[in-house]
Scaffold this motif. Sequence first.
Motif, mmCIF file in Angstrom:
data_model
loop_
_atom_site.group_PDB
_atom_site.id
_atom_site.type_symbol
_atom_site.label_atom_id
_atom_site.label_comp_id
_atom_site.label_asym_id
_atom_site.label_seq_id
_atom_site.Cartn_x
_atom_site.Cartn_y
_atom_site.Cartn_z
ATOM 1 N N ASP A 16 0.893 -1.187 -0.113
ATOM 2 C CA ASP A 16 0.007 -0.079 -0.080
ATOM 3 C C ASP A 16 0.911 1.242 0.064
ATOM 4 O OD1 ASP A 16 -2.291 -1.535 0.011
ATOM 5 O OD2 ASP A 16 -2.701 -1.430 2.238
ATOM 6 N N THR A 17 1.992 1.372 0.772
ATOM 7 C CA THR A 17 2.861 2.539 0.614
ATOM 8 C C THR A 17 3.408 2.835 -0.603
ATOM 9 O OG1 THR A 17 3.240 1.903 2.892
ATOM 10 C CG2 THR A 17 4.668 3.574 2.079
ATOM 11 N N MET A 18 3.923 1.654 -1.245
ATOM 12 C CA MET A 18 4.293 1.774 -2.789
ATOM 13 C C MET A 18 3.454 2.292 -3.423
ATOM 14 S SD MET A 18 7.537 0.505 -3.044
ATOM 15 C CE MET A 18 7.287 0.744 -4.759
ATOM 16 N N LYS A 19 2.009 1.707 -3.396
ATOM 17 C CA LYS A 19 0.990 2.338 -4.382
ATOM 18 C C LYS A 19 0.945 3.827 -4.170
ATOM 19 C CE LYS A 19 -1.249 -2.006 -4.548
ATOM 20 N NZ LYS A 19 -2.474 -2.816 -4.056
ATOM 21 N N LYS A 20 0.893 4.266 -2.759
ATOM 22 C CA LYS A 20 0.998 5.774 -2.415
ATOM 23 C C LYS A 20 1.989 6.697 -3.123
ATOM 24 C CE LYS A 20 -1.772 4.769 1.934
ATOM 25 N NZ LYS A 20 -1.668 4.808 3.268
ATOM 26 N N ALA A 21 3.239 6.056 -2.962
ATOM 27 C CA ALA A 21 4.521 6.894 -3.188
ATOM 28 C C ALA A 21 4.198 6.961 -4.944
ATOM 29 C CB ALA A 21 5.645 6.220 -2.869
ATOM 30 N N ARG A 22 3.978 5.605 -5.609
ATOM 31 C CA ARG A 22 3.879 5.682 -7.239
ATOM 32 C C ARG A 22 2.719 6.735 -7.635
ATOM 33 N NH1 ARG A 22 4.488 0.053 -9.574
ATOM 34 N NH2 ARG A 22 5.058 1.093 -11.434
ATOM 35 N N ALA A 23 1.632 6.890 -6.995
ATOM 36 C CA ALA A 23 0.566 7.340 -7.370
ATOM 37 C C ALA A 23 0.857 8.807 -7.158
ATOM 38 C CB ALA A 23 -0.723 7.211 -6.288
ATOM 39 N N TRP A 24 1.709 9.215 -6.093
ATOM 40 C CA TRP A 24 2.015 10.798 -5.835
ATOM 41 C C TRP A 24 2.946 11.037 -6.867
ATOM 42 C CZ3 TRP A 24 6.033 13.974 -5.470
ATOM 43 C CH2 TRP A 24 6.165 14.920 -4.870
ATOM 44 N N LEU A 25 3.961 10.315 -7.437
ATOM 45 C CA LEU A 25 5.070 10.669 -8.358
ATOM 46 C C LEU A 25 4.123 10.780 -9.728
ATOM 47 C CD1 LEU A 25 7.562 8.122 -7.455
ATOM 48 C CD2 LEU A 25 7.913 10.483 -7.472
ATOM 49 N N GLU A 26 3.286 9.842 -9.996
ATOM 50 C CA GLU A 26 2.423 9.886 -11.252
ATOM 51 C C GLU A 26 1.492 11.198 -11.338
ATOM 52 O OE1 GLU A 26 0.975 5.864 -11.173
ATOM 53 O OE2 GLU A 26 2.642 4.897 -11.763
ATOM 54 N N PHE A 34 10.740 1.476 -12.017
ATOM 55 C CA PHE A 34 10.154 0.769 -10.645
ATOM 56 C C PHE A 34 10.908 -0.562 -11.019
ATOM 57 C CE2 PHE A 34 7.342 -2.890 -9.182
ATOM 58 C CZ PHE A 34 7.535 -2.509 -7.740
ATOM 59 N N HIS A 35 11.277 -0.998 -9.626
ATOM 60 C CA HIS A 35 12.260 -2.294 -9.392
ATOM 61 C C HIS A 35 11.720 -2.882 -8.493
ATOM 62 C CE1 HIS A 35 15.877 -4.528 -7.688
ATOM 63 N NE2 HIS A 35 15.207 -4.902 -8.541
ATOM 64 N N LYS A 95 12.269 -1.815 4.178
ATOM 65 C CA LYS A 95 10.962 -0.793 4.274
ATOM 66 C C LYS A 95 10.898 -0.289 2.908
ATOM 67 C CE LYS A 95 11.675 0.770 8.880
ATOM 68 N NZ LYS A 95 12.307 1.967 9.674
ATOM 69 N N ARG A 96 9.579 0.039 2.570
ATOM 70 C CA ARG A 96 9.408 0.419 1.259
ATOM 71 C C ARG A 96 8.549 1.742 1.430
ATOM 72 N NH1 ARG A 96 7.865 -4.826 2.539
ATOM 73 N NH2 ARG A 96 5.904 -4.180 2.661
ATOM 74 N N VAL A 107 13.788 6.841 2.100
ATOM 75 C CA VAL A 107 13.011 5.439 2.558
ATOM 76 C C VAL A 107 11.955 5.647 3.252
ATOM 77 C CG1 VAL A 107 13.426 3.476 4.056
ATOM 78 C CG2 VAL A 107 15.237 4.504 3.084
ATOM 79 N N GLY A 108 10.826 4.985 2.574
ATOM 80 C CA GLY A 108 9.529 4.995 3.159
ATOM 81 C C GLY A 108 8.821 6.557 2.252
ATOM 82 N N PHE A 109 7.598 6.537 2.574
ATOM 83 C CA PHE A 109 6.785 7.606 1.826
ATOM 84 C C PHE A 109 6.074 8.503 2.695
ATOM 85 C CE2 PHE A 109 2.734 9.274 -0.048
ATOM 86 C CZ PHE A 109 3.422 9.911 -0.711
ATOM 87 N N LYS A 110 6.533 9.893 2.619
ATOM 88 C CA LYS A 110 5.699 10.798 3.390
ATOM 89 C C LYS A 110 5.491 11.866 2.334
ATOM 90 C CE LYS A 110 7.057 10.158 8.210
ATOM 91 N NZ LYS A 110 8.146 10.262 8.762
ATOM 92 N N PRO A 111 4.249 12.607 1.926
ATOM 93 C CA PRO A 111 4.091 13.369 1.029
ATOM 94 C C PRO A 111 5.058 14.554 1.039
ATOM 95 C CG PRO A 111 2.086 12.410 1.549
ATOM 96 C CD PRO A 111 2.778 12.005 2.578
ATOM 97 N N GLU A 112 5.048 14.948 2.274
ATOM 98 C CA GLU A 112 5.923 16.086 2.788
ATOM 99 C C GLU A 112 7.372 15.778 2.277
ATOM 100 O OE1 GLU A 112 5.193 14.362 6.604
ATOM 101 O OE2 GLU A 112 4.090 14.544 4.939
#
Length: 119
Positions: A16-26, A34-35, A95-96, A107-112
């Motif tokens: 889920d965190t990967m999905k959020k990060a990729r969606a943010w970038l897109e 993506f690897h 960690k993803r 490492v990790g995803f935080k929008p800020e």
Amino acid sequence: MHLPASPTIHGIPNCDTMKKARAWLEARGVAHAFHDYRRDGLPPGLLEGWVARLGWEVLLNRAGTTFRKLPETAREGLDEARAIELMRAHPALIKRPVLVAGDRLLVGFKPETYAAAFG
């Protein structure tokens, strides 16, 4: 410092965190590679380089199911070498996501954090 236009995001696709990060970038039009390190593995030296820069404690996901399912003997007395061995054997322990862009490593995803990096 701005990140290069084509970073690589490392992780596993169903996280889920990967999905959020990729969606943010897109959503912001940030092209990225993506690897999938569960499917494709980790090239020699990649994980070790991350650990050298950030420390194994930052990269080891102790909160996840994979870590909790390890035998207690595998979870006790961890050091850098043992943590790397575990993360190589069980990539879900990393960690993803891990975002690599030029000399930056997030490492990790935080929008800020992403907003500051791609500002």
